[in-house]
Design an enzyme around this catalytic site. Sequence first.
Site, short mmCIF file in Angstrom:
data_model
loop_
_atom_site.label_atom_id
_atom_site.label_comp_id
_atom_site.label_asym_id
_atom_site.label_seq_id
_atom_site.Cartn_x
_atom_site.Cartn_y
_atom_site.Cartn_z
CG ASP A 87 -1.83 -1.27 1.11
OD1 ASP A 87 -2.51 -1.42 0.09
OD2 ASP A 87 -1.77 -2.11 2.02
CE LYS A 98 2.53 -7.05 1.95
NZ LYS A 98 1.55 -6.92 0.85
CD GLU A 107 -0.31 -9.41 2.09
OE1 GLU A 107 -0.94 -9.35 1.04
OE2 GLU A 107 -0.19 -8.46 2.87
#
Length: 230
Positions: A87, A98, A107
């Site tokens: 992001d 993120k 992730e």
Amino acid sequence: MNRDAQRRAAAEAAAKLVENGMVVGLGTGSTAAHFIDALIRRVRDEGLKITAIPTSLRSDRQAREGGIKMASFANVRQLDLTVDGADQIMRGSLDLVKGLGGALLREKIVAAASKRLVIIADSSKLVDHLGGKIPVPVEVVKFGWESTATRIEKLGATPVRRWPKDTDQPFQTDGGNYILDCTFGALDDPAGLERALSHTIGVVESGLFIGMADTAFVANATGVEKLTRL
Ligand code: 5RP
């Protein structure tokens, strides 16, 4: 190139890093979906032989349907390469925010088990300071989440439990937790905040990825630039 074409171009550049025999971490989000598509094409057209560990049920489904074979942490301790979106990407350090897509915990687990984390993005994600316009997503256990939110407030944030529009349920991660979107403003010390959040009772993981990415492929209207962590 429009923004989606830029994301695809970045994903295709990263897909060239994948070699036969690799165990590959598959990120989550619209940019990571382009990477998975590029890998599916390489498996189908070039006979590329890889196994993969996905970071979400979405990426798992896309990869399996495309014929990518899955590996599992039951048999694999280290991945060769993970390719994921972000992001925000901080220029220079390649530190990340993120988790706006909701998959930050898996992730981070997959990235931490990988020799390399490569980020793919369009240039709108590149920033001089993390935070600011976007919140830091923080995954918290459901039990006592209100109390966890109060502790996070004391770190300087305004936390809001993620609640998708037009639904009657708060967002739940693949791990069955909530996400608190925590607005801190521009972050002076992302690494210090990441440590503070990781010591906050009730927090499962934060979307701050510090010192994890070594390379980013960032696309703009004219092409793809490869950035290396300084
Ligand atoms: C999901 C993520 C995504 O990588 C991030 O949200 C970027 O997504 P997109 O490529 O769709 O902009 O962290 O948890």
